[in-house]
Motif scaffolding. Sequence first.
Motif, PDB file in Angstrom:
ATOM      1  N   ASN A   1      29.266  11.057  58.399  1.00  0.00           N
ATOM      2  CA  ASN A   1      28.094  10.358  57.895  1.00  0.00           C
ATOM      3  C   ASN A   1      26.869  11.271  58.061  1.00  0.00           C
ATOM      4  O   ASN A   1      26.515  11.621  59.181  1.00  0.00           O
ATOM      5  N   PRO A   2      26.234  11.673  56.966  1.00  0.00           N
ATOM      6  CA  PRO A   2      25.147  12.644  57.087  1.00  0.00           C
ATOM      7  C   PRO A   2      24.024  12.141  58.001  1.00  0.00           C
ATOM      8  O   PRO A   2      23.620  10.987  57.910  1.00  0.00           O
ATOM      9  N   GLY A   3      23.553  13.010  58.873  1.00  0.00           N
ATOM     10  CA  GLY A   3      22.404  12.670  59.698  1.00  0.00           C
ATOM     11  C   GLY A   3      22.680  11.613  60.754  1.00  0.00           C
ATOM     12  O   GLY A   3      21.768  10.889  61.168  1.00  0.00           O
ATOM     13  N   GLN A   4      23.906  11.534  61.220  1.00  0.00           N
ATOM     14  CA  GLN A   4      24.223  10.517  62.223  1.00  0.00           C
ATOM     15  C   GLN A   4      23.929  11.020  63.633  1.00  0.00           C
ATOM     16  O   GLN A   4      24.334  12.108  64.003  1.00  0.00           O
TER      17      GLN A   4
ATOM     18  N   LYS B   1      27.637   2.793  50.094  1.00  0.00           N
ATOM     19  CA  LYS B   1      27.218   4.014  50.785  1.00  0.00           C
ATOM     20  C   LYS B   1      26.867   5.097  49.787  1.00  0.00           C
ATOM     21  O   LYS B   1      27.381   5.143  48.690  1.00  0.00           O
TER      22      LYS B   1
ATOM     23  N   VAL C   1      27.640  11.222  47.959  1.00  0.00           N
ATOM     24  CA  VAL C   1      26.960  12.487  47.763  1.00  0.00           C
ATOM     25  C   VAL C   1      27.954  13.511  47.246  1.00  0.00           C
ATOM     26  O   VAL C   1      29.065  13.604  47.749  1.00  0.00           O
TER      27      VAL C   1
ATOM     28  N   ASP D   1      34.644   3.670  53.232  1.00  0.00           N
ATOM     29  CA  ASP D   1      33.740   3.258  54.302  1.00  0.00           C
ATOM     30  C   ASP D   1      34.369   2.292  55.271  1.00  0.00           C
ATOM     31  O   ASP D   1      33.934   2.163  56.399  1.00  0.00           O
TER      32      ASP D   1
ATOM     33  N   PHE E   1      36.440   9.054  51.958  1.00  0.00           N
ATOM     34  CA  PHE E   1      35.453   8.369  51.130  1.00  0.00           C
ATOM     35  C   PHE E   1      35.485   6.860  51.299  1.00  0.00           C
ATOM     36  O   PHE E   1      34.760   6.140  50.651  1.00  0.00           O
TER      37      PHE E   1
ATOM     38  N   PHE F   1      22.143  18.510  55.612  1.00  0.00           N
ATOM     39  CA  PHE F   1      21.400  17.306  56.004  1.00  0.00           C
ATOM     40  C   PHE F   1      20.823  17.456  57.407  1.00  0.00           C
ATOM     41  O   PHE F   1      20.973  16.572  58.257  1.00  0.00           O
TER      42      PHE F   1
ATOM     43  N   TRP G   1      30.478  15.976  49.529  1.00  0.00           N
ATOM     44  CA  TRP G   1      30.422  15.626  50.940  1.00  0.00           C
ATOM     45  C   TRP G   1      31.358  14.449  51.217  1.00  0.00           C
ATOM     46  O   TRP G   1      31.345  13.513  50.449  1.00  0.00           O
TER      47      TRP G   1
ATOM     48  N   ARG H   1      22.522  23.116  52.598  1.00  0.00           N
ATOM     49  CA  ARG H   1      22.342  22.120  51.543  1.00  0.00           C
ATOM     50  C   ARG H   1      21.584  20.929  52.081  1.00  0.00           C
ATOM     51  O   ARG H   1      21.744  20.548  53.246  1.00  0.00           O
TER      52      ARG H   1
ATOM     53  N   THR I   1      20.227   7.588  58.177  1.00  0.00           N
ATOM     54  CA  THR I   1      20.964   8.169  57.061  1.00  0.00           C
ATOM     55  C   THR I   1      20.170   8.132  55.770  1.00  0.00           C
ATOM     56  O   THR I   1      20.629   8.556  54.735  1.00  0.00           O
TER      57      THR I   1
END
Lengths: 585, 188
Positions: free
Chosen positions: A422-425, B63, B66, A367, A365, A479, B69, A503, B14
């Motif tokens: 990272n979602p959608g990377q 960021k 979520v 960054d 978590f 995603f 996740w 999801r 993103t």
Amino acid sequence: MGSYSSELKRSKDSDESARRSSFPDEVLERVLSLLKSHRDRSSVSLVCKDWYNAERWSRTHVFIGNCYSVSPEIVARRFPRIRSVTLKGKPRFSDFNLVPENWGADIHAWLVVFAAKYPFLEELRLKRMAISDESLEFLAISFPNFKALSLLSCDGFSTNGLAAIATHCKNLTELDIQENGIDDKGGSWLSCFPESFTSLEVLNFANLTSDINFDALEKLVGRCKSMRVLKLNRSVSLEQLQRLLVSAPQLAELGTGSFSQELTIHEYEDLESTLSNCKNMHTLSGLWDAKGIYLPALYPACSHLTFLNLSYAALQSVELAKLLAHCPRLKRLWVLDTVEDKGLEAVGLNCPLLEELRVFPADPFDDEIVHGVTEAGFVAVSFGCPRLHYVLYFCRQMTNAAVATIVQNCPDFTHFRLCIMNPGQPDYLTNEPMDEAFGAVVKTCTKLQRLSVSGLLTDLTFEYIGRYAKNLETLSVAFAGRSDWGMQCVLGGCPKLRKLEIRDCPFGNAALLSGLEKYESMRSLWMSACNVTMNGCRLLAREMPRLNVEVMKEDGSDDSQADKVYVYRSIAGPRRDAPPSVLTL
Amino acid sequence: MEVNYENGLNLKATELRLGLPGSDEPEGQTTPRPNKRTSSEISSSGLTDDGNDDHQASAPPAKAQVVGWPPIRSYRKNCIQAKKNEVEGGTGRYVKVSVDGAAYLRKIDLHVYGSYPELLEALEKMFKLTIGAYSEREGYNGSEYAPTYEDKDGDWMLVGDVPWEMFISSCKRLRIMKGSEARGLGCV
């Protein structure tokens, strides 16, 4: 086996089978009793009525993948001689807090039926079930032959329940408590094993944080001469570990406690020498807070190791490399990404027999972390470990080319779970979607049973999956995708699909409803934060009465949206124990 | 696909937003629905304020947190947090504090304060802003700022709901939300 055949003759079908079958019942049952796999047994039971009956009378272990697909009464009626039960409850995404509290999957109703129908029950293995202390106590006193309890990812109980088990189960051989939401009220439960109790073979309490009475533990380990699995919790120190191992050098699986106490030279040497006496050890875990300087004490015990679980020890690459040099037989390795790509290079160099690798994130978590593992580490492992067939990999960057290389090196993947955090990377070098990566996986790995996808994905990924993943049973998606077409491809292809969990994807009613016929051949479907509406779900429920369609609503959301949908086949009908937040359509 | 590299991040890729399938927005992702359990599932990096990219130029974008996740079991998450707490040292309980719109973060030691009012007063002084009074029903309604924190499970919670001791043991970091997002929190 003589008693089996006399019972069979009492059944209605006995006359028919005596007439029709030239194969004596006793022989049939004998042969079938050798079948262990529940899938084989299911196939056998479909052959004919005789075989169905022979199979149901000879089955001693039942596996129920979704506790709501069947009722305990139905199970007891079909299988009269069960001694071991495995039950799974909540949808997998409950592990990630996506399922509301009090959703269900309570074991108690099952225990009540079992107490009446299976008084000689010996084993209970639960995953994602809700179990209370009262239920544990009921279990402990209702089954005099009870031997093995395994709880994985369950919740609702406290250490008081464990105390009841320890107190009453005189024949207990296995107590395996793993990764549960347990209310740890203290370590006194361990002292509840009576002094006359000696049968324990498996003890895993790594899940718990409280201090236990070490004296009681030492005595327990000392008198349980058949103990082969011992997994301690963090409160057990290195010095205490050494003392335990002196009386249990026969251990096959060891989970250490905390691996970071200040030791004198003498204490260190004692530890090293005691560990070198553990010649049977094939599994090692724990190593909480492992300090690099003490790891060499493990080296002599590692020569026969096949499973090393370092996922709670934040090792650096050099420490891992040195340790792995002593583990040539390793087949399964779990690590934290603190080992970085260099550590994974060492895996590729030292572990040619490796079949399974799991890399967990130490700081998922945060960054600002620029460490962890990348595609390079995964590629390095694939070059050195051609037998790799199971991977779970958390990373922050990946490329299509890397994955293509990986599956070229390791075409035998059965489980490929890649989590680009990272979602959608996209592919970080080319900026393209990761479609070609997963395309390569499904085209090359024909034995693939389980796939988790991540990164930026268009519908093309799902076209590939539907077209090529002929053996795929479990698919996890997050995603990803662009339109209903993606999900439709999967539902239209993938002949062996059993579990689909989705999801945060742009799949809506058209996609949901394209799988109407498919869902009856699957265990379950989960869709959350997608574009499915209540009307779509109602339509599904209406068209397919043998499916349970459940919607979980969130507070403050639009009335027409179906926030979380869980669809599963069931012969028990809609469930009656759903909380108010769960609507059964 | 249009790619916007802001602060080195491909925010467009993103970005989570509503969009019909086949629309010209390349990612037809849905927005996460407002959820009572988390006070902020909504990223400040573009979800609620679409045209707010210049707001991001000055501050490192917070960021999207979520729910669930990356997919790691709660048990493992708790172990990670327990370890971090220990590493972050002995008796001190240092956590990062970010304020929407501020150029950089600060760090405070939660153990220095004995109660919520003390903590909030210190935050007000440190960042020169007014947070206002907490009420169980309305949160910090009426104030331009709302203090939130990330707990052990990775969820974002409103400061003040749980007993102080529970708060300091489960708080991983603080974020002081500003503006319309903050005002909305009173009625969640």
